[in-house]
Design a protein around this motif. Structure first.
Motif, PDB file in Angstrom:
ATOM      1  N   SER A 130       0.824  -1.217   0.000  1.00 28.95           N
ATOM      2  CA  SER A 130       0.000   0.000   0.000  1.00 28.95           C
ATOM      3  C   SER A 130       0.862   1.274   0.000  1.00 28.95           C
ATOM      4  O   SER A 130       0.335   2.373   0.118  1.00 28.95           O
ATOM      5  N   VAL A 131       2.182   1.108  -0.101  1.00 32.12           N
ATOM      6  CA  VAL A 131       3.064   2.291  -0.143  1.00 32.12           C
ATOM      7  C   VAL A 131       3.172   2.762  -1.592  1.00 32.12           C
ATOM      8  O   VAL A 131       3.611   2.012  -2.461  1.00 32.12           O
ATOM      9  N   GLN A 132       2.774   4.002  -1.822  1.00 36.60           N
ATOM     10  CA  GLN A 132       2.789   4.505  -3.217  1.00 36.60           C
ATOM     11  C   GLN A 132       4.108   5.172  -3.562  1.00 36.60           C
ATOM     12  O   GLN A 132       4.502   5.197  -4.718  1.00 36.60           O
ATOM     13  N   GLU A 133       4.752   5.747  -2.557  1.00 36.50           N
ATOM     14  CA  GLU A 133       6.044   6.398  -2.840  1.00 36.50           C
ATOM     15  C   GLU A 133       6.883   6.478  -1.559  1.00 36.50           C
ATOM     16  O   GLU A 133       6.348   6.655  -0.475  1.00 36.50           O
ATOM     17  N   LYS A 148       6.652   1.839  -7.132  1.00 33.05           N
ATOM     18  CA  LYS A 148       6.591   0.598  -7.921  1.00 33.05           C
ATOM     19  C   LYS A 148       6.753   0.888  -9.418  1.00 33.05           C
ATOM     20  O   LYS A 148       6.996  -0.011 -10.212  1.00 33.05           O
ATOM     21  N   ASN A 149       6.608   2.176  -9.812  1.00 35.36           N
ATOM     22  CA  ASN A 149       6.761   2.524 -11.236  1.00 35.36           C
ATOM     23  C   ASN A 149       8.002   3.352 -11.528  1.00 35.36           C
ATOM     24  O   ASN A 149       8.474   3.393 -12.648  1.00 35.36           O
ATOM     25  N   LYS A 150       8.486   4.079 -10.501  1.00 31.93           N
ATOM     26  CA  LYS A 150       9.606   5.007 -10.702  1.00 31.93           C
ATOM     27  C   LYS A 150      10.783   4.513  -9.864  1.00 31.93           C
ATOM     28  O   LYS A 150      10.610   4.267  -8.672  1.00 31.93           O
ATOM     29  N   LYS A 151      11.945   4.373 -10.445  1.00 30.19           N
ATOM     30  CA  LYS A 151      13.097   3.807  -9.730  1.00 30.19           C
ATOM     31  C   LYS A 151      12.689   2.533  -8.984  1.00 30.19           C
ATOM     32  O   LYS A 151      12.861   2.384  -7.769  1.00 30.19           O
ATOM     33  N   LYS A 152      12.099   1.634  -9.780  1.00 28.36           N
ATOM     34  CA  LYS A 152      11.509   0.395  -9.238  1.00 28.36           C
ATOM     35  C   LYS A 152      12.486  -0.432  -8.407  1.00 28.36           C
ATOM     36  O   LYS A 152      12.150  -0.970  -7.381  1.00 28.36           O
ATOM     37  N   THR A 153      13.724  -0.528  -8.924  1.00 35.75           N
ATOM     38  CA  THR A 153      14.647  -1.441  -8.238  1.00 35.75           C
ATOM     39  C   THR A 153      15.062  -0.867  -6.879  1.00 35.75           C
ATOM     40  O   THR A 153      15.308  -1.623  -5.937  1.00 35.75           O
ATOM     41  N   VAL A 154      15.105   0.464  -6.777  1.00 34.87           N
ATOM     42  CA  VAL A 154      15.424   1.079  -5.467  1.00 34.87           C
ATOM     43  C   VAL A 154      14.273   0.797  -4.499  1.00 34.87           C
ATOM     44  O   VAL A 154      14.492   0.463  -3.327  1.00 34.87           O
ATOM     45  N   PHE A 155      13.045   0.884  -4.999  1.00 37.23           N
ATOM     46  CA  PHE A 155      11.871   0.577  -4.162  1.00 37.23           C
ATOM     47  C   PHE A 155      11.942  -0.876  -3.684  1.00 37.23           C
ATOM     48  O   PHE A 155      11.774  -1.175  -2.503  1.00 37.23           O
ATOM     49  N   LYS A 156      12.228  -1.784  -4.623  1.00 37.89           N
ATOM     50  CA  LYS A 156      12.242  -3.218  -4.283  1.00 37.89           C
ATOM     51  C   LYS A 156      13.364  -3.575  -3.294  1.00 37.89           C
ATOM     52  O   LYS A 156      13.272  -4.554  -2.580  1.00 37.89           O
ATOM     53  N   LYS A 413      22.211  -2.087  -3.573  1.00 39.52           N
ATOM     54  CA  LYS A 413      22.900  -1.504  -2.403  1.00 39.52           C
ATOM     55  C   LYS A 413      24.273  -0.970  -2.819  1.00 39.52           C
ATOM     56  O   LYS A 413      24.644   0.152  -2.461  1.00 39.52           O
ATOM     57  N   ASN A 414      25.010  -1.770  -3.563  1.00 40.48           N
ATOM     58  CA  ASN A 414      26.350  -1.330  -3.987  1.00 40.48           C
ATOM     59  C   ASN A 414      26.290  -0.084  -4.854  1.00 40.48           C
ATOM     60  O   ASN A 414      27.192   0.748  -4.835  1.00 40.48           O
ATOM     61  N   LYS A 415      25.189   0.045  -5.599  1.00 40.44           N
ATOM     62  CA  LYS A 415      25.053   1.184  -6.502  1.00 40.44           C
ATOM     63  C   LYS A 415      24.717   2.467  -5.733  1.00 40.44           C
ATOM     64  O   LYS A 415      25.277   3.521  -6.009  1.00 40.44           O
ATOM     65  N   ILE A 416      23.787   2.369  -4.759  1.00 46.53           N
ATOM     66  CA  ILE A 416      23.352   3.624  -4.111  1.00 46.53           C
ATOM     67  C   ILE A 416      23.998   3.866  -2.741  1.00 46.53           C
ATOM     68  O   ILE A 416      23.822   4.923  -2.160  1.00 46.53           O
ATOM     69  N   ASP A 417      24.738   2.886  -2.248  1.00 41.29           N
ATOM     70  CA  ASP A 417      25.456   3.088  -0.983  1.00 41.29           C
ATOM     71  C   ASP A 417      26.902   2.624  -1.215  1.00 41.29           C
ATOM     72  O   ASP A 417      27.372   1.658  -0.602  1.00 41.29           O
TER      73      ASP A 417
END
Ligand SMILES: Cc1cc2nc3c(=O)[nH]c(=O)nc-3n(C[C@H](O)[C@H](O)[C@H](O)COP(=O)(O)OP(=O)(O)OC[C@H]3O[C@@H](n4cnc5c(N)ncnc54)[C@H](O)[C@@H]3O)c2cc1C
Length: 434
Positions: A130-133, A148-156, A413-417
């Protein structure tokens, strides 16, 4: 000394806790020279070492924001608000979270990072469904919005990612309408495990289902228990809720096997008295919150909770084997619960999947670690999985076998941290943040 909710002290260390008051100070903290690693702490309701490190970031002193759009059923809030603080506003408007945990002392940041589930996973899935952003601050101080639609892999990677991708700052969450603040609660008795499991088929259409299992029952009564069904109803009953506060550690020696056996038997028989009642939502969802600091009940050595996911296939055989394994080793869980879980979502490290989840609350003693080692071998054989937010003892081998999307998580994780700032004692123990 800072611990998880289980008060189970694993290491001797002195933690520095940082309490930034503004987002700019948080950004400054992240760019501080010499800062090697940091764990993020919400309200410390995870049981083990998920939010613990030598350096800890607490968001408690940041401004709290709660905005509700009643028409669109949308909540926008800062991650440091607890479910309870938000519920106060939601319930006035006959709104509620689609997914709620067993305590209202959990922050939104903690709920997303652990991708928690409630008594309705078979209908609504996890909290993140239920989290939209999510608005996230990464370790280089940059803010990212993901969904779930924008920067999906970061959300996941972030939903269920145990605070290892960045600091969740804000979230936009879809709500649901309710008719009142009351729940119709129905209790169904089961005399053995077959009956308990059958209730999940028979009552699958109820919004909420959870069972208590009598871990001390044996032979033909093994797996007996009480199943609590619940649904929102229209009611004008007045709210009555008292909060008791546990101020001291309960004398540890009193919580022995004899006490647990007697308590479980009494609970089973007394629960049969009133089978249907209307209860306030706080009573149904958060029964343990009535006693503040109930974790002190387990004494000064603390306790661990082991939450296991067993796949639907062979569920009867595996549950029997597991309960008997505890009984044969004379390890008695004070409270044992069972819940049905539905389809998994796409998040890399979220826990739920088709099957059943069972929890065991065990007072800590010197044999527990050895017992756990043997249990883990069994769990690996059963293809079972342990819930990270409850875990204190899992080993790398079991983790890597059961969390099969770990590689995808690590890639993000390696990409954004890049500097690997976000770590916890748990992530080090499990080699998630190498
Ligand atoms: C009585 C009780 C009942 C519970 N019932 C349920 C239940 O029914 N279902 C369920 O799924 N869980 C349940 N839990 C577990 C609980 O929901 C989770 O452990 C939850 O994550 C705790 O939230 P917290 O705010 O206390 O976070 P903490 O325990 O402080 O942290 C938990 C994790 O979230 C991360 N984190 C916290 N805040 C942030 C943030 N702002 N940004 C990034 N990462 C962050 C931490 O780093 C850590 O990895 C229960 C716990 C208790 C004590």
């Amino acid at each position: 000394m800072i611990t998880g909710w289980g008060n189970y002290i694993q290491r001797n260390y002195k933690a520095n806790i940082y309490y930034p008051k503004e987002l700019d100070s948080l950004k400054n903290l992240l760019s501080k020279k010499g800062l090697k690693s940091l764990s993020i702490r919400g309200n410390g309701r995870s049981y083990g070492d998920s939010s613990i490190n030598k350096n800890i970031l607490s968001l408690k002193k940041l401004k709290k924001i709660i905005k509700i759009d009643k028409q669109k059923l949308i909540l926008y809030c800062s991650s440091n608000c607890t479910i309870g603080e938000i519920n106060k506003e939601l319930l006035k408007k006959n709104l509620f979270f689609k997914v709620s945990p067993g305590t209202k002392f959990v922050t939104i940041g903690g709920a997303i990072a652990s991708d928690i589930h409630g008594k309705n996973h078979h209908h609504e899935g996890c909290f993140s469904n239920s989290v939209q952003e999510i608005e996230l601050m990464t370790s280089n101080g940059i803010k990212i919005r993901c969904s779930k639609n924008k920067k999906k892999t970061v959300f996941k990677a972030t939903a269920g990612g145990m605070g290892l991708t960045g600091v969740i700052l804000f979230a936009k969450i879809k709500l649901k309408k309710i008719k009142s603040n009351y729940i119709l609660e129905k209790k169904i008795i089961s005399n053995n495990l077959k009956e308990t499991l059958n209730h999940y088929k028979k009552y699958n259409n109820w919004e909420y289902i959870v069972s208590w299992i009598d871990m001390t029952a044996t032979k033909s009564e093994l797996g007996r228990g009480i199943t609590y069904l619940g649904k929102h109803i229209k009611s004008n009953k007045k709210k009555i809720q008292q909060i008791e506060n546990m101020k001291f550690f309960f004398p540890s020696f009193l919580l022995n096997n004899f006490f647990i056996i007697i308590y479980n038997k009494i609970f089973f028989y007394f629960s049969q008295i009133k089978k249907k009642k209307i209860v306030h939502l706080n009573h149904y969802f958060y029964p343990l919150d009535k006693i503040k600091n109930w974790n002190l009940f387990y004494g000064n050595k603390g306790f661990i909770q082991i939450q296991i996911l067993l796949k639907e296939k062979n569920i009867y055989k595996n549950l029997i084997e597991l309960i008997e394994f505890f009984q044969n080793k004379k390890i008695y869980s004070f409270v044992t619960t069972l819940k049905k879980l539905g389809k998994r979502n796409n998040n890399y490290l979220s826990f739920p999947d088709n099957g059943y989840t069972v929890t065991f609350d065990i007072k800590f003693n010197n044999q527990i670690e050895l017992f756990y080692k043997k249990l883990e071998e069994k769990l690996i054989e059963m293809n079972a999985k342990i819930y990270l937010t409850k875990d204190s003892l899992m080993k790398r081998k079991h983790f890597e076998k059961s969390y099969f999307e770990l590689k995808k998580f690590k890639k993000i994780k390696n990409k954004i941290d890049k500097k690997n700032i976000f770590q916890s004692f748990q992530s080090k123990r499990l080699f998630i943040s190498e």
